[in-house]
Write a protein that holds these residues in place. Structure first.
Motif, PDB file in Angstrom:
ATOM      1  N   TRP A 203       0.805  -1.226   0.000  1.00 47.60           N
ATOM      2  CA  TRP A 203       0.000   0.000   0.000  1.00 47.60           C
ATOM      3  C   TRP A 203       0.838   1.276   0.000  1.00 47.60           C
ATOM      4  O   TRP A 203       0.280   2.377   0.013  1.00 47.60           O
ATOM      5  N   LYS A 204       2.135   1.171  -0.034  1.00 44.54           N
ATOM      6  CA  LYS A 204       2.986   2.368   0.020  1.00 44.54           C
ATOM      7  C   LYS A 204       2.740   3.308  -1.160  1.00 44.54           C
ATOM      8  O   LYS A 204       2.683   4.534  -0.971  1.00 44.54           O
ATOM      9  N   PRO A 205       2.587   2.833  -2.402  1.00 40.48           N
ATOM     10  CA  PRO A 205       2.314   3.768  -3.504  1.00 40.48           C
ATOM     11  C   PRO A 205       0.848   4.181  -3.584  1.00 40.48           C
ATOM     12  O   PRO A 205       0.230   4.134  -4.644  1.00 40.48           O
ATOM     13  N   SER A 206       0.275   4.590  -2.453  1.00 39.42           N
ATOM     14  CA  SER A 206      -1.151   4.922  -2.391  1.00 39.42           C
ATOM     15  C   SER A 206      -1.359   6.297  -1.783  1.00 39.42           C
ATOM     16  O   SER A 206      -0.502   6.818  -1.069  1.00 39.42           O
ATOM     17  N   ILE A 207      -2.525   6.861  -2.076  1.00 35.24           N
ATOM     18  CA  ILE A 207      -2.963   8.085  -1.428  1.00 35.24           C
ATOM     19  C   ILE A 207      -4.315   7.835  -0.777  1.00 35.24           C
ATOM     20  O   ILE A 207      -5.067   6.949  -1.192  1.00 35.24           O
ATOM     21  N   VAL A 208      -4.606   8.598   0.260  1.00 35.70           N
ATOM     22  CA  VAL A 208      -5.912   8.579   0.900  1.00 35.70           C
ATOM     23  C   VAL A 208      -6.585   9.906   0.576  1.00 35.70           C
ATOM     24  O   VAL A 208      -5.950  10.964   0.652  1.00 35.70           O
ATOM     25  N   CYS A 209      -7.851   9.864   0.197  1.00 40.84           N
ATOM     26  CA  CYS A 209      -8.496  11.092  -0.256  1.00 40.84           C
ATOM     27  C   CYS A 209      -9.988  11.075   0.066  1.00 40.84           C
ATOM     28  O   CYS A 209     -10.564  10.038   0.385  1.00 40.84           O
ATOM     29  N   TYR A 210     -10.591  12.253  -0.015  1.00 37.77           N
ATOM     30  CA  TYR A 210     -12.040  12.410   0.042  1.00 37.77           C
ATOM     31  C   TYR A 210     -12.414  13.703  -0.674  1.00 37.77           C
ATOM     32  O   TYR A 210     -11.577  14.597  -0.863  1.00 37.77           O
ATOM     33  N   VAL A 211     -13.657  13.780  -1.106  1.00 37.62           N
ATOM     34  CA  VAL A 211     -14.164  14.974  -1.776  1.00 37.62           C
ATOM     35  C   VAL A 211     -14.831  15.850  -0.734  1.00 37.62           C
ATOM     36  O   VAL A 211     -15.740  15.398  -0.025  1.00 37.62           O
TER      37      VAL A 211
ATOM     38  N   VAL B 274      -8.675  25.658   2.371  1.00 38.41           N
ATOM     39  CA  VAL B 274      -9.152  24.972   1.180  1.00 38.41           C
ATOM     40  C   VAL B 274      -9.158  25.954   0.010  1.00 38.41           C
ATOM     41  O   VAL B 274      -9.447  27.141   0.194  1.00 38.41           O
ATOM     42  N   PRO B 275      -8.813  25.513  -1.207  1.00 42.19           N
ATOM     43  CA  PRO B 275      -8.898  26.392  -2.379  1.00 42.19           C
ATOM     44  C   PRO B 275     -10.301  26.366  -2.963  1.00 42.19           C
ATOM     45  O   PRO B 275     -10.942  25.319  -3.036  1.00 42.19           O
ATOM     46  N   ILE B 276     -10.790  27.519  -3.386  1.00 44.80           N
ATOM     47  CA  ILE B 276     -12.115  27.616  -4.009  1.00 44.80           C
ATOM     48  C   ILE B 276     -12.027  28.558  -5.203  1.00 44.80           C
ATOM     49  O   ILE B 276     -11.186  29.455  -5.243  1.00 44.80           O
ATOM     50  N   TRP B 277     -12.909  28.335  -6.172  1.00 44.21           N
ATOM     51  CA  TRP B 277     -12.995  29.219  -7.324  1.00 44.21           C
ATOM     52  C   TRP B 277     -14.025  30.305  -7.044  1.00 44.21           C
ATOM     53  O   TRP B 277     -15.110  30.026  -6.547  1.00 44.21           O
ATOM     54  N   ILE B 278     -13.668  31.545  -7.378  1.00 39.99           N
ATOM     55  CA  ILE B 278     -14.617  32.653  -7.245  1.00 39.99           C
ATOM     56  C   ILE B 278     -14.680  33.403  -8.568  1.00 39.99           C
ATOM     57  O   ILE B 278     -13.729  33.406  -9.357  1.00 39.99           O
ATOM     58  N   GLN B 279     -15.835  34.033  -8.805  1.00 38.76           N
ATOM     59  CA  GLN B 279     -16.044  34.865  -9.987  1.00 38.76           C
ATOM     60  C   GLN B 279     -16.321  36.292  -9.532  1.00 38.76           C
ATOM     61  O   GLN B 279     -17.121  36.505  -8.616  1.00 38.76           O
ATOM     62  N   LEU B 280     -15.655  37.251 -10.157  1.00 38.64           N
ATOM     63  CA  LEU B 280     -15.849  38.659  -9.830  1.00 38.64           C
ATOM     64  C   LEU B 280     -16.862  39.250 -10.801  1.00 38.64           C
ATOM     65  O   LEU B 280     -16.651  39.225 -12.022  1.00 38.64           O
ATOM     66  N   GLU B 281     -17.975  39.741 -10.265  1.00 39.61           N
ATOM     67  CA  GLU B 281     -19.090  40.193 -11.094  1.00 39.61           C
ATOM     68  C   GLU B 281     -18.999  41.695 -11.374  1.00 39.61           C
ATOM     69  O   GLU B 281     -18.713  42.493 -10.475  1.00 39.61           O
TER      70      GLU B 281
ATOM     71  N   ARG C 188     -15.826  20.707  -6.466  1.00 38.99           N
ATOM     72  CA  ARG C 188     -15.476  20.535  -5.057  1.00 38.99           C
ATOM     73  C   ARG C 188     -14.044  20.019  -4.962  1.00 38.99           C
ATOM     74  O   ARG C 188     -13.675  19.081  -5.676  1.00 38.99           O
ATOM     75  N   PRO C 189     -13.225  20.579  -4.077  1.00 36.31           N
ATOM     76  CA  PRO C 189     -11.828  20.150  -3.991  1.00 36.31           C
ATOM     77  C   PRO C 189     -11.688  18.737  -3.442  1.00 36.31           C
ATOM     78  O   PRO C 189     -12.454  18.315  -2.586  1.00 36.31           O
ATOM     79  N   VAL C 190     -10.698  18.036  -3.964  1.00 37.47           N
ATOM     80  CA  VAL C 190     -10.381  16.684  -3.508  1.00 37.47           C
ATOM     81  C   VAL C 190      -9.181  16.772  -2.570  1.00 37.47           C
ATOM     82  O   VAL C 190      -8.111  17.242  -2.956  1.00 37.47           O
ATOM     83  N   VAL C 191      -9.371  16.340  -1.337  1.00 37.06           N
ATOM     84  CA  VAL C 191      -8.295  16.351  -0.344  1.00 37.06           C
ATOM     85  C   VAL C 191      -7.493  15.065  -0.493  1.00 37.06           C
ATOM     86  O   VAL C 191      -8.051  13.966  -0.420  1.00 37.06           O
TER      87      VAL C 191
ATOM     88  N   GLY D 103       6.393  22.430 -11.313  1.00 39.87           N
ATOM     89  CA  GLY D 103       6.544  21.409 -10.276  1.00 39.87           C
ATOM     90  C   GLY D 103       5.284  21.196  -9.477  1.00 39.87           C
ATOM     91  O   GLY D 103       5.145  20.201  -8.804  1.00 39.87           O
ATOM     92  N   GLY D 104       4.337  22.135  -9.540  1.00 42.78           N
ATOM     93  CA  GLY D 104       3.075  21.971  -8.809  1.00 42.78           C
ATOM     94  C   GLY D 104       3.252  22.166  -7.320  1.00 42.78           C
ATOM     95  O   GLY D 104       4.277  22.631  -6.829  1.00 42.78           O
ATOM     96  N   ALA D 105       2.232  21.775  -6.596  1.00 45.68           N
ATOM     97  CA  ALA D 105       2.254  21.861  -5.146  1.00 45.68           C
ATOM     98  C   ALA D 105       1.456  20.721  -4.582  1.00 45.68           C
ATOM     99  O   ALA D 105       0.558  20.210  -5.232  1.00 45.68           O
ATOM    100  N   PRO D 106       1.776  20.237  -3.377  1.00 45.28           N
ATOM    101  CA  PRO D 106       1.001  19.152  -2.791  1.00 45.28           C
ATOM    102  C   PRO D 106      -0.469  19.529  -2.728  1.00 45.28           C
ATOM    103  O   PRO D 106      -0.834  20.626  -2.307  1.00 45.28           O
ATOM    104  N   SER D 107      -1.338  18.629  -3.132  1.00 49.07           N
ATOM    105  CA  SER D 107      -2.762  18.929  -3.262  1.00 49.07           C
ATOM    106  C   SER D 107      -3.465  18.898  -1.931  1.00 49.07           C
ATOM    107  O   SER D 107      -3.628  17.841  -1.332  1.00 49.07           O
TER     108      SER D 107
END
Length: 304
Positions: free
Chosen positions: A32-40, A118-125, A97-100, A296-300
């Motif tokens: 199980w070492k090459p695994s991730i644990v996640c939830y939405v 948590v990261p979220i998308w916003i729209q400027l009106e 919805r972000p995936v942790v 390189g991205g960033a840890p999610s």
């Protein structure tokens, strides 16, 4: 004598206990070492839905997807390199919805309440076009959180309806309906904010993504049995005692999925599969959003 006998019994029990060593669990940890644990965050998708989702966005990298506990999944990749590439690939969104995601650790317990930001998308009106540059947008939205990036459509100036910005906010902070800033002429200008998803928590069920006023568990209430009115027509009996039988061949209210051939009624027993097909088609057509945060991205969505 009794105390002496009890002491001997306690000694025997301690010596007879089974001990698990690192050698005993080495194979399972290695598997199980090459695994991730996640939830939405804010939703608990079924296993087959999430399985199809991750196989679509990480083609060729996923070995298996399993449920650890309600709403929490473990995803095993074919190699540690594939796992690290996914973790460093940026933020993942499931239906906005972000995936942790975190690497699986045999010595830690993964819980949903570990999230602090948590990261979220916003729209400027109704924001004037001259303020759509990344520098201006980051200054404006930086009042409520940490700006991460603008989406490609905004960056390439392909859509001029509204700018879209990804921003990191705290789970427990108040999210304003508008922001104010001082323009180049010294006047105060306000801009409305539309949230594609809010990380609000429910005080009733402790869930994330909805308020207590919209909680389905709270509105469910107690089920009650209701006797329905019998609208069936009574059979007509003639003078000789025979019951008239009416043909259903031309009945307009025939059940959907039922056909009649030579007087024999045939019903489609697979009618119930349509709902599952609708769900699967919706997931297949769901917009996949993998947000890369730079080279390189960033840890999610790691803790904090």
């Amino acid at each position: 004598m009794r105390n002496l006998e009890n002491s001997f019994l306690n000694t025997e029990n301690k010596e007879s206990k089974v001990k698990i060593t690192l050698d005993d669990i080495e194979d399972e940890i290695s598997f199980w070492k090459p695994s991730i644990v996640c939830y939405v965050l804010g939703v608990n998708p079924p296993l087959h839905i999430l399985d199809g989702f991750v196989h679509r966005i990480w083609q060729g990298k996923v070995d298996r997807v399993k449920v650890l506990s309600y709403g929490i999944f473990i995803i095993r990749f074919h190699s540690i390199e594939d796992r690290d590439q996914v973790l460093n690939g940026g933020f993942i969104f499931f239906n906005r919805r972000p995936v942790v995601m975190r690497p699986w650790d045999p010595n830690e317990s993964f819980k949903k309440d570990d999230m602090k930001s948590v990261p979220i998308w916003i729209q400027l009106e109704e924001l004037e076009l001259k303020y759509w540059g990344q520098k201006s947008l980051f200054k404006i939205v930086g009042q409520m959180g940490k700006p991460i990036m603008v989406d490609n459509v905004t960056k390439e100036r392909e859509r001029l309806n509204f700018p879209r910005v990804l921003i990191e906010v705290q789970m427990d902070q108040d999210l304003p309906a508008f922001l104010e800033f001082e323009n180049e002429f010294g006047s105060i200008t306000s801009v409305g904010i539309k949230y594609e998803w809010k990380p609000i928590s429910c005080s009733h069920c402790s869930g994330i993504g909805h308020a207590a006023t919209d909680c389905k568990k709270k509105m469910g209430g107690q089920q009650q049995w209701i006797i329905k009115k019998d609208n069936r027509k009574m059979p007509q009996v003639d003078e000789e005692g025979f019951t008239k039988v009416h043909s259903r061949k031309n009945t307009a209210t025939r059940e959907q999925g039922t056909t009649e051939t030579n007087g024999v009624i045939m019903k489609n027993s697979f009618q119930g599969l349509e709902e599952d097909e609708i769900i699967e088609n919706a997931v297949e057509n769901m917009p996949t959003e993998i947000v890369k945060t730079g080279e390189g991205g960033a840890p999610s969505l790691s803790n904090g």
